[in-house]
Design an enzyme around this catalytic site. Sequence first.
Site, PDB file in Angstrom:
ATOM      1  N   LYS A 285       9.775  26.038 -20.450  1.00 17.24           N
ATOM      2  CA  LYS A 285       9.433  25.919 -19.030  1.00 17.24           C
ATOM      3  C   LYS A 285      10.745  25.935 -18.245  1.00 17.24           C
ATOM      4  CE  LYS A 285       9.640  22.184 -17.031  1.00 17.24           C
ATOM      5  NZ  LYS A 285       9.722  20.883 -16.356  1.00 17.24           N
TER       6      LYS A 285
ATOM      7  N   GLY B  11      10.875  21.528 -23.806  1.00 16.61           N
ATOM      8  CA  GLY B  11      10.589  21.916 -25.189  1.00 16.61           C
ATOM      9  C   GLY B  11       9.518  21.058 -25.834  1.00 16.61           C
TER      10      GLY B  11
ATOM     11  N   ASP C 146       4.934  17.231 -18.265  1.00 19.48           N
ATOM     12  CA  ASP C 146       5.042  18.694 -18.220  1.00 19.48           C
ATOM     13  C   ASP C 146       4.002  19.396 -19.081  1.00 19.48           C
ATOM     14  OD1 ASP C 146       7.119  18.884 -16.410  1.00 19.48           O
ATOM     15  OD2 ASP C 146       8.649  18.616 -17.966  1.00 19.48           O
TER      16      ASP C 146
HETATM   17  O1  C5P Z   1       6.131  12.179 -18.639  1.00 19.72           O
HETATM   18  P1  C5P Z   1       7.307  12.186 -19.530  1.00 19.72           P
HETATM   19  O2  C5P Z   1       7.151  11.252 -20.693  1.00 19.72           O
HETATM   20  O3  C5P Z   1       7.719  13.542 -19.968  1.00 19.72           O
HETATM   21  O4  C5P Z   1       8.514  11.639 -18.656  1.00 19.72           O
HETATM   22  C1  C5P Z   1       9.704  11.188 -19.247  1.00 19.72           C
HETATM   23  C2  C5P Z   1      10.421  10.307 -18.267  1.00 19.72           C
HETATM   24  O5  C5P Z   1      10.932  11.078 -17.170  1.00 19.72           O
HETATM   25  C3  C5P Z   1       9.561   9.244 -17.630  1.00 19.72           C
HETATM   26  O6  C5P Z   1       9.541   8.081 -18.414  1.00 19.72           O
HETATM   27  C4  C5P Z   1      10.257   9.007 -16.314  1.00 19.72           C
HETATM   28  O7  C5P Z   1      11.386   8.185 -16.499  1.00 19.72           O
HETATM   29  C5  C5P Z   1      10.793  10.391 -15.960  1.00 19.72           C
HETATM   30  N1  C5P Z   1       9.919  11.170 -15.052  1.00 19.72           N
HETATM   31  C6  C5P Z   1       9.783  10.761 -13.736  1.00 19.72           C
HETATM   32  N2  C5P Z   1       9.013  11.493 -12.886  1.00 19.72           N
HETATM   33  C7  C5P Z   1       8.401  12.618 -13.306  1.00 19.72           C
HETATM   34  C8  C5P Z   1       8.521  13.045 -14.635  1.00 19.72           C
HETATM   35  C9  C5P Z   1       9.297  12.291 -15.488  1.00 19.72           C
HETATM   36  O8  C5P Z   1      10.353   9.743 -13.329  1.00 19.72           O
HETATM   37  N3  C5P Z   1       7.668  13.324 -12.439  1.00 19.72           N
END
Ligand code: C5P
Length: 305
Positions: free
Chosen positions: A20, A116, A151
């Site tokens: 992505k 990834g 994502d």
């Molecule tokens: O959702 P995911 O586990 O991939 O996100 C990883 C980390 O990235 C989250 O714990 C958060 O700290 C941060 N994040 C965020 N806002 C988003 C996406 C991710 O703060 N829109």
Amino acid sequence: MNELSHAGRLSRVRATAYAKLTLSLRVVGRRDDGYHDLEALVVSIEDPHDVVEVEAVPHPGGVSFLVAGELEGVPTGSTNLAMRAGEAAMRRAGRSGHGVRMTLRKKIPAGAGLGGGSADAAAAMHAVRRMLELELDDAAMLDVGVEIGSDVPFCLTGGAAWLRGRGERLEPLELPVGLPYLVAIPPFRLATPMVYAAWDDLGGPRATRSVPAFGPVAGLVSELVNDLEPAAEAIEPRLVEFREALERIVGAPALLAGSGSAYVVPVADDLVGRLDAVAKQVRRSLKVLVAPSQTVARGVRVSLG
Ligand code: C5P
């Protein structure tokens, strides 16, 4: 190889997980749940990509998992997003007891900001759904996906979209495939939560640096920005050095991809013909991973065998 088991079901499926690429990103607010609300323009690109292979096995039940390839920073066990997503899809469809052997072949580096892990999760869900003929419609897939990672919903569909909320609100965009981008990945990597934390600590900076958009993308946004870039470059100062060296060699501006550490160079018409040569030059001079890439229509391509 026999793709059909005696019951007439597929016994193995292969899914390509495309990276992505975040072309432009504004952080529009911090949420109570700790996530950040975004407005981002994202596309699926052909390279780098991973491959998820699944095979139906009589035992053990559940997903057994193996990972190969570019392993640095990639969880090899039950915390890997591909394994978790495969299991979650099976659970949601009430089929947890089936035996699935999953192999993940990694090329998308972890900590590069190229989604990834999310791409692998999406590919695992599509592969398992197809192979086991899970009763899981696209809405249910998105629902399961967002629980795995912000994502994953985009990666399940892919192509091109405006991504809003924390990633769960998608507005698909009609963009032609084959739009060229150069992706350069430095040897040091960044953890996404740390970049968002740095953005908070810096008081929520709004990026002032921008790079021009080309072709059909210029019809959507006049310029590309990334609010996470100042945060990432603050916690990893080597990024600035890397970006400047990259820009010097390519002769065009680069923008941090998502939370980094990869950078993307949008390719203008006059660079298209020289793209492979320029990529080679970057690889040789900076000793880093470089992918001349292009947009593709989907996040995941499922094939048999
Ligand atoms: O959702 P995911 O586990 O991939 O996100 C990883 C980390 O990235 C989250 O714990 C958060 O700290 C941060 N994040 C965020 N806002 C988003 C996406 C991710 O703060 N829109």
